[in-house]
Design an enzyme around this catalytic site. Structure first.
Site, PDB file in Angstrom:
ATOM      1  N   THR A 171       0.792  -1.224   0.000  1.00 30.85           N
ATOM      2  CA  THR A 171       0.000   0.000   0.000  1.00 30.85           C
ATOM      3  C   THR A 171       0.826   1.277   0.000  1.00 30.85           C
ATOM      4  O   THR A 171       0.294   2.339  -0.320  1.00 30.85           O
ATOM      5  CB  THR A 171      -0.938   0.026   1.221  1.00 30.85           C
ATOM      6  OG1 THR A 171      -0.164  -0.136   2.417  1.00 30.85           O
ATOM      7  CG2 THR A 171      -1.962  -1.094   1.128  1.00 30.85           C
ATOM      8  N   ARG A 172       2.090   1.199   0.354  1.00 28.70           N
ATOM      9  CA  ARG A 172       2.941   2.379   0.308  1.00 28.70           C
ATOM     10  C   ARG A 172       4.324   1.999  -0.186  1.00 28.70           C
ATOM     11  O   ARG A 172       4.949   1.093   0.355  1.00 28.70           O
ATOM     12  CB  ARG A 172       3.051   3.055   1.681  1.00 28.70           C
ATOM     13  CG  ARG A 172       1.843   3.898   2.021  1.00 28.70           C
ATOM     14  CD  ARG A 172       2.015   4.640   3.343  1.00 28.70           C
ATOM     15  NE  ARG A 172       0.813   5.405   3.607  1.00 28.70           N
ATOM     16  CZ  ARG A 172       0.640   6.688   3.284  1.00 28.70           C
ATOM     17  NH1 ARG A 172       1.624   7.352   2.699  1.00 28.70           N
ATOM     18  NH2 ARG A 172      -0.498   7.316   3.559  1.00 28.70           N
ATOM     19  N   ILE A 179       7.055   0.176   2.064  1.00 25.03           N
ATOM     20  CA  ILE A 179       7.138   0.539   3.479  1.00 25.03           C
ATOM     21  C   ILE A 179       5.888   0.195   4.270  1.00 25.03           C
ATOM     22  O   ILE A 179       5.895   0.241   5.493  1.00 25.03           O
ATOM     23  CB  ILE A 179       7.467   2.037   3.676  1.00 25.03           C
ATOM     24  CG1 ILE A 179       6.344   2.906   3.104  1.00 25.03           C
ATOM     25  CG2 ILE A 179       8.811   2.381   3.069  1.00 25.03           C
ATOM     26  CD1 ILE A 179       6.459   4.359   3.521  1.00 25.03           C
ATOM     27  N   SER A 180       4.788  -0.121   3.592  1.00 22.57           N
ATOM     28  CA  SER A 180       3.581  -0.465   4.325  1.00 22.57           C
ATOM     29  C   SER A 180       2.687  -1.325   3.456  1.00 22.57           C
ATOM     30  O   SER A 180       2.707  -1.221   2.228  1.00 22.57           O
ATOM     31  CB  SER A 180       2.829   0.800   4.746  1.00 22.57           C
ATOM     32  OG  SER A 180       1.716   0.475   5.567  1.00 22.57           O
ATOM     33  N   SER A 181       1.897  -2.180   4.096  1.00 26.74           N
ATOM     34  CA  SER A 181       1.041  -3.077   3.349  1.00 26.74           C
ATOM     35  C   SER A 181      -0.121  -3.546   4.194  1.00 26.74           C
ATOM     36  O   SER A 181      -0.161  -3.327   5.404  1.00 26.74           O
ATOM     37  CB  SER A 181       1.851  -4.275   2.849  1.00 26.74           C
ATOM     38  OG  SER A 181       2.428  -4.954   3.941  1.00 26.74           O
TER      39      SER A 181
END
Length: 411
Positions: A171-172, A179-181
């Site tokens: 997601t990022r 860095i994000s999921s």
């Protein structure tokens, strides 16, 4: 930010129902309350966009999305295995980069379950959209962005199909690095059930991610009983907005995951979505006696029952889970495999032993122990915390086999 009109609510409900059926068929969501949460919380509102890594499987993903566009009731996922089996093979919308990097001093991970493969002893399992493409998470491949407002109807259908695939979603991405999921839903379901929440419990989540997991918790317990924490203010702001759009308002806090969140303590449950080398002392100190802490450790999930502010103990769950380390705690220790035959390295239970006893057993010693003790599964291992001391053990915390855990992650 208030609730907005959901223009794809009807179509999303159909593919969401397919995801729930898939998780149930794999043995998850046996608790009716959690099944209701997964049926009713709209995951697509938490992933208005996400990224696919690389080109492998693009044709299959496109075909799956085309099917979803034609038949809203199709789940549009490639059949795979449930969480707890060897890494999932879902491709529709999968990030392809599991163990993603994260947040909340948590490196928020793609959170995939899977049996190890044949690489290093600490590596995730088969080359799947779940645990294995960790290299992709660190900028070694490009990413394709899928988003809700894409003007092309086929790509929009592909986005929606991926939002309800049983797969992690990136997601990022920042400077080519994930860095994000959002974690694999079937693994989330198993972790939430293992948390054993009761009505009225106060829960702290370490790692806000998209806010989807916090929404599931809030659906089950109510907004006022849930706090979600993340280090990155951009992550927490986005999670707060996603939660509001879905009609949830738990506490969303920006802070260091290793320090917990004393503002809303004491907690009855703490759930983490990052791997720790040892249990942060702040987590135990912010729990009520009898509380449960569920966190990834050594490629497994440890469920610790808290006795008081300085003591906790529990067993590992049977299922494997691969998460990246708590941000700031450093990389996990290298697990040597020199001198070992190849066959034991294919066995998840042996690889788990190598990880849990890393730095304290030579590989050949680990092999001898594993064979002598009948190739023990993860559930025979546990962790004990007594003040400043923490150790992992096999069968008995006071028995013959025990290994100190790494330097404390807490402050």
């Amino acid at each position: 930010m208030g609730q907005e009109a959901d223009v794809c609510a009807e179509e999303a409900a159909a593919v969401r129902a397919g995801l729930v059926r898939e998780i149930v068929a794999g043995g998850g969501l046996t608790d009716p309350a959690w099944r209701a949460a997964f049926e009713e919380v709209p995951r697509h509102l938490f992933v208005p966009y996400y990224y696919e890594a690389g080109e492998a499987g693009a044709a299959a993903r496109t075909a799956g999305a085309a099917g979803a566009a034609g038949t809203a009731g199709a789940a549009a996922t490639t059949p795979g295995t449930a969480a707890g089996a060897a890494g999932t093979a879902r491709t529709a919308g999968a990030a392809g980069a599991a163990g993603a990097a994260g947040t909340a001093r948590t490196a928020r991970t793609a959170g995939a379950a899977g049996a190890p493969g044949t690489g290093s002893a600490g590596a995730p399992g088969r080359e799947t959209a779940g645990a294995a493409k960790a290299g992709a998470a660190y900028g070694t491949v490009g990413y394709t962005r899928l988003w809700r407002d894409d003007p092309h109807p086929l790509r929009r259908a592909r986005w929606l199909a991926g939002a309800y695939a049983d797969a992690p979603l990136a997601t990022r991405v920042r400077d080519g690095e994930l860095i994000s999921s959002s974690s694999q839903p079937s693994l989330m379901a198993r972790m939430l059930q293992a948390l054993q929440v009761r009505d009225g419990d106060r829960v702290l989540e370490i790692g806000a991610g998209t806010g989807y997991n916090a929404a599931l918790l809030a659906h089950r317990l109510g907004d006022t009983h849930v706090t979600t924490l993340d280090l990155d203010p951009e992550i927490t702001e986005a999670a707060r907005n996603h939660l509001a759009a879905a009609g949830f308002r738990p506490a969303v806090v920006t802070g260091d995951g290793a320090r917990g969140c004393p503002l809303h303590a004491p907690y009855d449950r703490i759930i983490a979505t990052c791997a720790v080398a040892s249990i942060p002392s702040a987590w135990i100190g912010q729990c009520r006696p009898g509380a449960l802490i569920l966190t990834p450790l050594a490629t497994g999930l440890i469920a610790l029952r808290v006795a008081d502010a300085h003591h906790a103990q529990g067993h590992f769950l049977a299922m494997p889970a691969y998460f990246v380390p708590l941000r700031g705690s450093g990389p996990p220790p290298q697990v040597p495999t020199h001198g070992l035959p190849s066959r034991p390295l294919l066995d998840d239970s042996f690889r788990f032993l190598l990880n849990v006893a890393a730095g304290h057993l030579e590989p050949v010693e680990a092999l001898a122990l594993w064979e002598h003790e009948g190739r023990p599964g993860r559930e025979r291992y546990g962790v004990t915390v007594r003040g400043e001391r923490q150790w992992a053990w096999l069968d008995d915390p006071e028995g013959a086999y025990g290994w100190p855990l790494g330097p404390p992650s807490g402050l």
